[in-house]
Design an enzyme around this catalytic site. Structure first.
Site, PDB file in Angstrom:
ATOM      1  CB  CYS A   1      11.470  -4.036   5.784  1.00  0.00           C
ATOM      2  SG  CYS A   1       9.737  -3.594   5.915  1.00  0.00           S
TER       3      CYS A   1
ATOM      4  N   GLY B   1       4.723 -12.183   3.064  1.00  0.00           N
ATOM      5  CA  GLY B   1       4.805 -11.286   1.926  1.00  0.00           C
ATOM      6  C   GLY B   1       6.163 -11.403   1.249  1.00  0.00           C
TER       7      GLY B   1
ATOM      8  CG  ASN C   1       8.412  -0.217   2.389  1.00  0.00           C
ATOM      9  OD1 ASN C   1       8.770   0.219   1.297  1.00  0.00           O
ATOM     10  ND2 ASN C   1       9.234  -0.819   3.216  1.00  0.00           N
TER      11      ASN C   1
END
Lengths: 394, 394
Positions: free
Chosen positions: A344, A78, A161
């Site tokens: 992340c 991604g 997210n």
């Protein structure tokens, strides 16, 4: 084995950071590791078969997204997809003679978007960052106001997210079209990139309705394999590739095609699409139960981000004055896996949430839990989790 | 099932284009798809375990290459690794103020190297291409002569992917050191990138002996998974990353680490290392048998590239006036998978071999077969292949 010695079952509530590969996906991938392994560029039978599998997978993905097969690029993640859209369109714009291409994005995008944007800035792009409101929602009007005659890209996530808030992508696309109409642009110059990595499990995804030019998906977030991503690139939109070599993916991403992973992500997307509506309802019930349970456990807790415009699997709550990292570790010791912010960024970074800071929740940036539900979350787990949370908080 | 209805076993002799995943590798990867799937950046138990597996894998790779763990970067493919070394050092040199960085490479590198170099050229790099001799060997002296005070990178492959010829990497490294000594460089400026994707199965790999600063490996060429590569980056060498985001791999390659594939490539490299010597001998015998067999079948055939300085798994032979693509398809129809040139370019390209053109074999560029043996090639397959070839040639 007696019951007392049995290892207690862990409760995993961090599906936004990683999803296990669905057994159906794993099964679909299996033939392509050691049996059907040929290079799709080879002209003999096995190669032709690999090529067919590749194109069949592309067709599956395209059909789900209402795209054309040649609009689907398979990438390595991604992150790579988002990078390819942003850096790719920036470099292309420069090549086409736009001296200082302008990029509009939001303050709480994934690092893959923010860092790619910063990189373009270092190469001479002008970047405008739009902030979400206190509910974690971006205003399409604000995006509209940020547009300028040199704008080449708007990058906005479909759902955040960390806090799961859903962004008004269709409205943003409308503002872009209105701007171009007002400026009597003869050809489209402003492209819309939508990072749908988190949204795809729960929201309908249709590039025709979203009116986007780029759309990013990640295998690792949809119960598919890691190491594979999808980038939808609208037909006619030219980008400079990031990875160069044999010219695979119509020159947009070189390197031998990763057939097992591509079969896997296509299968994962199919399953997600089929389960989406029912699963969204099931998960939403569990989400409500957690929100209500937490309110009872910690009266001073506050939900981060809108409750209504929110993915059904996301619970993000601020516990004022609680050190969230400490709480995560305490929950971990009690058998629960949740996170404080997103995973992340690598651990070396500090654990403050830039997303919560962006929505004005400065006090909450180090005092919040992100609990994300998923395909294997059960009602029993939710009840057990609430009990453990109560113990850990008090 | 009666014997006559049994599907005849195909003979795969194109291991340079793709290798099946070794069952031991597949087994090693299996736990990490749906059981141990956590994000290595997460701070709870599962994340810590993922992180440990990641670092254990890095250590395995580092030990084999005689490198330090922090010198190993996991990427998404061999192509990406080569791109990262070349584009990464070029962009970094520019950042450090070298206006027109100079890159030296060879005419018959893999497209991942050649296209990355061309890209740098389009951004202002000066590029010198050194041609191999008629035997398919690069002269270290020629490389030495090409060096200049702005040279930042020499990129040379350890063994060629089409003709298997082995290049004098140690000699090239020596010429670089001599040049820097003569020019009294206070700090190292010329970096050596070695594409060892094809060589690693048969040649000892040791970054200390090779004296390289970058080394590229590809999971898909060593009986490991596709979609994962390794880039060795010598400690202290700074590169600009290609893929940006969460800052994984010490900022050199962002995106959630692909644990199953990383476990897989580490395991694949371990197996390759353990089997290397014995397997090289076994394969070399089969190679001789094929070379001798072909000479008998087609008296006017010629070997492309040196016979001595050659990987033991590579047979590349010119059949004057034969259309190699037609021969490949004829062999395919008879149950044999070989290739005419490399499969590293997509089918849309023409099938002329730029590698054979580079070594001066213009007549052979469309009349040659590349036969590459591998871990599952048997003597019986070789004998059968020769029989089929005889039938197809005559």
């Amino acid at each position: 084995m007696s019951r007392t010695t049995k290892k207690p079952q862990r409760i995993f509530l961090d599906y936004a950071s990683a999803t296990p590969v669905d057994p159906r996906v794993e099964k679909a991938m299996r033939p392509y590791f050691s049996r059907k392994f040929a290079n799709p560029s080879a002209i003999y039978g096995e190669g032709v078969e690999s090529k067919k599998i590749l194109e069949d997978s592309r067709k599956i993905v395209a059909d789900i997204l209402r795209a054309l097969p040649d609009e689907i690029v398979f990438t390595g993640s991604g992150t790579e997809s988002a990078n390819l859209a942003i850096i790719g369109i920036f470099l292309k714009a420069r090549q086409l003679g736009i001296k200082r291409p302008h990029i509009v994005t939001t303050a709480f995008e994934h690092p893959a978007v923010l860092e790619a944007t910063k990189y373009c800035e270092s190469l001479g792009a002008k970047v405008t960052i739009v902030y979400p409101n206190g509910d974690g929602i971006i205003s399409a009007d604000e995006i509209g106001k940020a547009l300028s005659k040199n704008t080449v890209l708007v990058s906005a996530m479909y759902a955040n997210n960390e806090i799961g808030t859903i962004q008004p992508i269709r409205e943003i696309a409308k503002r872009i079209r209105q701007f171009e109409k007002r400026n009597k642009s003869t050809k489209k110059q402003i492209h819309l990139h939508v990072d749908a990595s988190q949204a795809v499990n729960y929201l309908p995804l249709n590039v025709l309705e979203l009116h986007c030019d780029f759309l990013t998906l990640d295998g690792a977030k949809i119960y598919g394999p890691k190491g594979v991503g999808i980038l939808f690139v609208e037909r006619g939109v030219l980008i400079t590739p990031l990875i160069l070599g044999g010219g695979q993916e119509k020159g947009r991403r070189s390197g031998t095609e990763n057939i097992p992973a591509i079969v896997g992500i296509a299968q994962a997307l199919s399953i997600t699409e089929k389960m989406r509506e029912r699963e969204s309802k099931r998960i939403a019930r569990l989400q409500r139960e957690i929100f209500q349970g937490i309110k009872k456990i910690a009266k001073n807790s506050r939900v981060n981000g809108s409750l209504d415009l929110r993915l059904p699997n996301n619970v993000n709550v601020c516990f004022p004055k609680v050190d969230s990292e400490f709480l995560v570790l305490k929950l971990d010791a009690n058998g629960v896996a949740v996170s404080s912010s997103s995973s992340c960024k690598t651990i070396s970074e500090n654990s403050r949430s830039y997303v919560l800071e962006a929505i004005g929740g400065k006090d909450c940036a180090e005092s919040s839990l992100r609990i994300t539900l998923g395909r294997w979350t059960t009602e029993m787990e939710v009840k057990k989790f609430l009990k453990i949370l109560k113990k850990c908080i008090s």
